[in-house]
Design a protein around this motif. Structure first.
Motif, short mmCIF file in Angstrom:
data_model
loop_
_atom_site.label_atom_id
_atom_site.label_comp_id
_atom_site.label_asym_id
_atom_site.label_seq_id
_atom_site.Cartn_x
_atom_site.Cartn_y
_atom_site.Cartn_z
N ALA A 59 12.19 -5.13 -8.85
CA ALA A 59 11.22 -5.27 -9.94
C ALA A 59 11.89 -4.25 -11.18
O ALA A 59 11.46 -4.85 -12.21
CB ALA A 59 10.12 -4.29 -9.57
N SER A 95 4.40 -8.12 -3.62
CA SER A 95 4.89 -6.84 -3.99
C SER A 95 5.02 -5.96 -2.67
O SER A 95 4.09 -5.64 -2.16
CB SER A 95 4.00 -6.35 -5.12
N GLN A 98 7.35 0.33 -3.93
CA GLN A 98 6.71 1.07 -5.23
C GLN A 98 7.72 1.31 -6.38
O GLN A 98 9.18 1.51 -5.79
CB GLN A 98 6.13 2.39 -5.05
N SER A 99 7.56 1.30 -7.44
CA SER A 99 8.32 1.27 -8.63
C SER A 99 8.61 2.46 -8.95
O SER A 99 7.51 3.67 -8.46
CB SER A 99 8.15 0.56 -9.86
N THR A 107 3.51 5.58 -9.82
CA THR A 107 4.21 4.61 -8.89
C THR A 107 3.07 3.59 -8.39
O THR A 107 3.76 2.52 -8.63
CB THR A 107 4.81 5.39 -7.68
N TRP A 108 1.92 3.79 -7.91
CA TRP A 108 1.37 2.70 -7.46
C TRP A 108 0.70 1.92 -8.38
O TRP A 108 0.62 0.65 -8.32
CB TRP A 108 0.11 3.41 -6.53
N SER A 111 3.33 -0.49 -10.01
CA SER A 111 3.76 -1.42 -8.84
C SER A 111 2.80 -2.62 -8.89
O SER A 111 3.12 -3.64 -9.01
CB SER A 111 3.83 -0.95 -7.37
N ARG A 114 2.85 -4.52 -12.28
CA ARG A 114 3.96 -5.32 -12.42
C ARG A 114 3.71 -6.69 -11.76
O ARG A 114 3.93 -7.69 -11.95
CB ARG A 114 5.40 -4.93 -11.76
N ALA A 138 2.18 -1.23 -1.05
CA ALA A 138 2.88 -0.48 -1.70
C ALA A 138 3.38 0.68 -0.78
O ALA A 138 4.27 1.49 -1.29
CB ALA A 138 1.99 0.30 -2.82
N GLN A 146 10.67 -1.20 -5.29
CA GLN A 146 9.86 -2.38 -5.44
C GLN A 146 10.57 -3.69 -5.51
O GLN A 146 11.36 -3.71 -6.36
CB GLN A 146 8.87 -2.35 -6.55
#
Length: 155
Positions: A59, A95, A98-99, A107-108, A111, A114, A138, A146
């Motif tokens: 991601a 997905s 997490q980013s 973060t959640w 994600s 995205r 996630a 992610q």
């Protein structure tokens, strides 16, 4: 006339053994590659073969830093995929992980945003919105890892 005693405990024992087996299968599945497991289940349960495309995107590589805005190269890739898939079937955006948190999102939220951005772009590229599914996991890995996969499933 005497009725033979039924071994009722056998049914409970068999149920217990099956539950234990399922538990160990789930433990093993958590340690395996989640993308391969999802693909394998889809292949086994689907009426037609599921075609996995774009083995997965990191991601952070396809989005602007800390945002849910696709980079131009990723937009071109998704446009090409959507051009192949507009006729029939379902598109699954998965997905996993997490980013890193951004300035506007935790973060959640980032994600999820995205994954939704990928689905929205596919919709704008010609795929019917009701033919797009988003699958979020996630909790699969730590923040910053992610991966987003895009698959097409024929009907």
């Amino acid at each position: 006339m005497k009725i033979a005693a039924q071994p009722r405990w056998l049914l409970s024992f068999a149920d217990l053994i099956l539950l234990l087996l399922a538990f160990f299968v789930m433990l093993h599945a958590r340690e395996s590659d989640a993308d391969r497991i999802v693909q394998g289940i889809g292949d086994a349960l689907g009426p037609k073969t599921s075609r996995a495309v774009a083995g997965g995107y990191a991601a952070d590589a396809i989005f602007e830093t800390g945002e849910a805005v696709l980079k131009p190269g990723a937009q071109k890739d998704l446009n090409a995929l959507a051009g192949q898939w507009t006729s029939e079937g379902r598109v699954i955006v998965t997905s996993i992980g997490q980013s890193h948190a951004g300035a506007r999102f935790d973060t959640w939220e980032l994600s999820a945003a995205r994954a939704a951005a990928v689905a929205r772009h596919l919709s704008l590229a010609g795929i019917a919105p009701d033919a797009i599914d988003i699958d979020m996991d996630a909790a699969a890995t730590v923040a910053g890892d992610q991966r987003i996969t895009v698959r097409h499933r024929s009907r």
